[in-house]
Scaffold this active site. Structure first.
Site, PDB file in Angstrom:
ATOM      1  N   LYS A  89       0.714  -1.364   0.036  1.00  0.00           N
ATOM      2  CA  LYS A  89       0.015  -0.085  -0.114  1.00  0.00           C
ATOM      3  C   LYS A  89       0.875   1.340  -0.047  1.00  0.00           C
ATOM      4  CE  LYS A  89      -3.813  -2.449   1.240  1.00  0.00           C
ATOM      5  NZ  LYS A  89      -3.941  -3.795   1.781  1.00  0.00           N
TER       6      LYS A  89
HETATM    7  C1  LIG Z   1      -4.499  -4.881   1.179  1.00  0.00           C
HETATM    8  C2  LIG Z   1      -3.606  -6.104   1.012  1.00  0.00           C
HETATM    9  C3  LIG Z   1      -4.033  -7.151   0.191  1.00  0.00           C
HETATM   10  C4  LIG Z   1      -5.139  -7.106  -0.591  1.00  0.00           C
HETATM   11  O1  LIG Z   1      -5.257  -5.969  -1.434  1.00  0.00           O
HETATM   12  P1  LIG Z   1      -6.710  -5.684  -2.054  1.00  0.00           P
HETATM   13  O2  LIG Z   1      -6.103  -4.258  -3.104  1.00  0.00           O
HETATM   14  O3  LIG Z   1      -7.501  -5.052  -1.110  1.00  0.00           O
HETATM   15  O4  LIG Z   1      -6.992  -6.514  -3.035  1.00  0.00           O
HETATM   16  C5  LIG Z   1      -3.157  -8.091   0.081  1.00  0.00           C
HETATM   17  N1  LIG Z   1      -2.009  -8.690   0.777  1.00  0.00           N
HETATM   18  C6  LIG Z   1      -1.554  -7.428   1.633  1.00  0.00           C
HETATM   19  C7  LIG Z   1      -0.428  -7.816   2.452  1.00  0.00           C
HETATM   20  C8  LIG Z   1      -2.362  -6.349   1.724  1.00  0.00           C
HETATM   21  O5  LIG Z   1      -2.115  -5.337   2.685  1.00  0.00           O
END
Ligand SMILES: *Cc1c(COP(=O)(O)O)cnc(C)c1O
Length: 479
Positions: A107
């Site tokens: 993120k």
């Molecule tokens: C948020 C997250 C996901 C999922 O991503 P999306 O965009 O919500 O599908 C997968 N792995 C980790 C470590 C995350 O933080």
């Protein structure tokens, strides 16, 4: 590019789409122009990662007139690696490491950019009041958003996380957050409860300058497209593929944001064959992609990949919009049915289109742990539990050259990872982190090891039906 809601025609531009985050009718902002845009993807593959990001963001957020400086500023000194998201070969597959940012989760790639987009859009819109960022987190968005927005002038941020639904480290990352404009609150509920309440807050509290840092915000989604391009470039550079050759991407999926960014990359011309949607035991998406029926009426499991413990995948709404060629009625009927009955079905023609681009599969808890163990002992490569879900599904599908997106550092989930490796599991998360580092000779990211000695600054905890009230109260205090 013209933006609109997914649920009704309400034309707007990318500045307002980013600032408002969610459309007045409850839909998500999107541009249909992506379906037939011309994008010089071959040229894009010649660039370094920050320049790629500039080219992509410029094309899709074309009302911002300073994208170059926004991207420049966003990534300056924030990632451990200059190329931001390095690609490594593991066995006969590839892993794109998205976790070298400040909070050790993918993120960071988009959330490093979002505050600068918001500040820039506010300036252009002549906003005087503060923008209040509301965020629901399944574990990683919260910290990445806090770190990105802390002490950013003109913004304040509130993060809601499920009290029992995040890892110890994820929790500590959030409750130790410094900054004069941050607020963190635990909720007695799961991620879906947090996300629904946040959406409700958007609908009921108007004109207060609320914005979202979740992937419902198009400004979160677009900066995620870049690593699909950078992975492809890196494979070309090392001669693993030839120009034009189609490859797959396997994506550990929860809210469907990351994988949707991959679909955008495909629409922009990048030679992607299949996007592999990988789920944990909360496999509502696996069933949907197989049958065309989305049904959230099912047990909710708490797993060792908590950031994917989601039963309402918000960004699927955007895919439905694109695949129905922008059919507002269709999308809004699906979403109404999801709201009232917890389920909806799409016609066969739509399902067929989905299956042209997406493969799918899920991994049980045991399979996830097996994958962590096997990948480590066979390839000397350590996967975090989320990445392990995608790794497991990729092995099972066995369908050609695949880049597995690695969404988090394994040290964020030291208990589960050391258990999977059969290390004797005793002591605190921090002791396990050290044991794991000793065993694997991988250094612990500094931002994680230093958590051990940081003071706890946030203790609020509320029931899920008090989220909107909590937001109102904070707004009154702040404004
Ligand atoms: C948020 C997250 C996901 C999922 O991503 P999306 O965009 O919500 O599908 C997968 N792995 C980790 C470590 C995350 O933080």
């Amino acid at each position: 590019m013209k933006y609109t809601s997914t649920r009704s025609y309400c034309p707007t531009d990318s500045l307002k789409a980013v600032l408002n985050s969610i459309a007045p009718d409850g839909g998500l902002y999107i541009s249909k122009d992506i379906l037939n845009m011309s994008f010089d993807w071959k040229q894009c593959l010649k660039l370094n990662t920050p320049d790629m990001s500039k080219m992509i963001c410029k094309a899709l957020l074309d009302d911002f007139d300073n994208i170059e400086s926004i991207i420049e500023k966003s990534y300056k000194d924030r990632f451990e690696t200059k190329e931001l998201t390095p690609l490594v070969k593991v066995g006969k597959n590839y892993v794109c490491e998205l976790f070298h940012g400040p909070t050790c989760a993918f993120k960071d790639v988009a959330l490093s950019v979002l505050p600068n987009l918001i500040v820039s859009a506010r300036k252009k819109a002549g906003f005087e009041n503060d923008t209040i960022i509301l965020t629901a987190t399944s574990g990683d968005t919260g910290k990445a958003a806090l770190e990105a927005f802390k002490d950013v002038t003109g913004t304040k941020i509130i993060v809601f996380y499920p009290k029992e639904g995040v890892s110890e480290i994820q929790k500590r990352q959030m409750i130790t957050q410094k900054g004069s404009n941050v607020k963190v609150c635990a909720v007695d509920g799961n991620f879906d409860d947090c996300q629904s309440a946040v959406k409700q807050a958007f609908n009921s509290i108007k004109d207060k300058g609320l914005a979202s840092a979740n992937s419902i915000n198009i400004g979160r989604l677009i900066p995620q497209i870049v690593y699909y391009f950078s992975s492809y470039r890196d494979l070309l550079k090392t001669g693993e593929i030839s120009q034009g050759e189609k490859i797959n991407f396997a994506v550990p999926t929860g809210n469907f944001g990351d994988i949707l960014a991959g679909y955008y990359a495909k629409l922009m011309g990048l030679p992607i064959d299949k996007l592999i949607c990988a789920s944990n035991s909360n496999n509502v998406l696996t069933d949907f992609l197989k049958t065309g029926t989305y049904n959230r009426n099912r047990p909710f499991f708490k797993t060792i990949s908590p950031s994917m413990d989601i039963l309402i995948s918000s960004n699927l709404e955007r895919l439905l919009f694109l695949l129905s060629d922008g059919n507002f009625n269709f999308v809004s009927n699906c979403m109404t049915e999801l709201g009232t009955n917890g389920r909806y079905s799409v016609p066969q023609a739509i399902l067929a289109k989905i299956q042209e681009s997406f493969l799918f599969g899920s991994a049980t808890e045991e399979e996830t742990q097996d994958s962590i163990r096997q990948c480590y002992y066979q390839n000397n490569y350590l996967l975090d539990p989320h990445t392990a879900v995608a790794w497991n599904v990729t092995q099972k599908l066995n369908s050609g050259k695949t880049v597995v997106l690695s969404t988090a550092s394994p040290f964020k989930f030291s208990t589960s990872v050391s258990k999977a490796l059969d290390l004797s599991c005793q002591g605190s998360e921090f002791e396990l982190m050290k044991a794991l580092s000793l065993k694997t000779s991988i250094a612990i990211p500094k931002s994680l090891s230093e958590l051990e000695n940081l003071p706890v600054l946030h203790n609020d905890c509320i029931s899920k039906d008090r989220i909107v009230e909590y937001v109102r109260k904070e707004l009154d205090l702040w404004i």
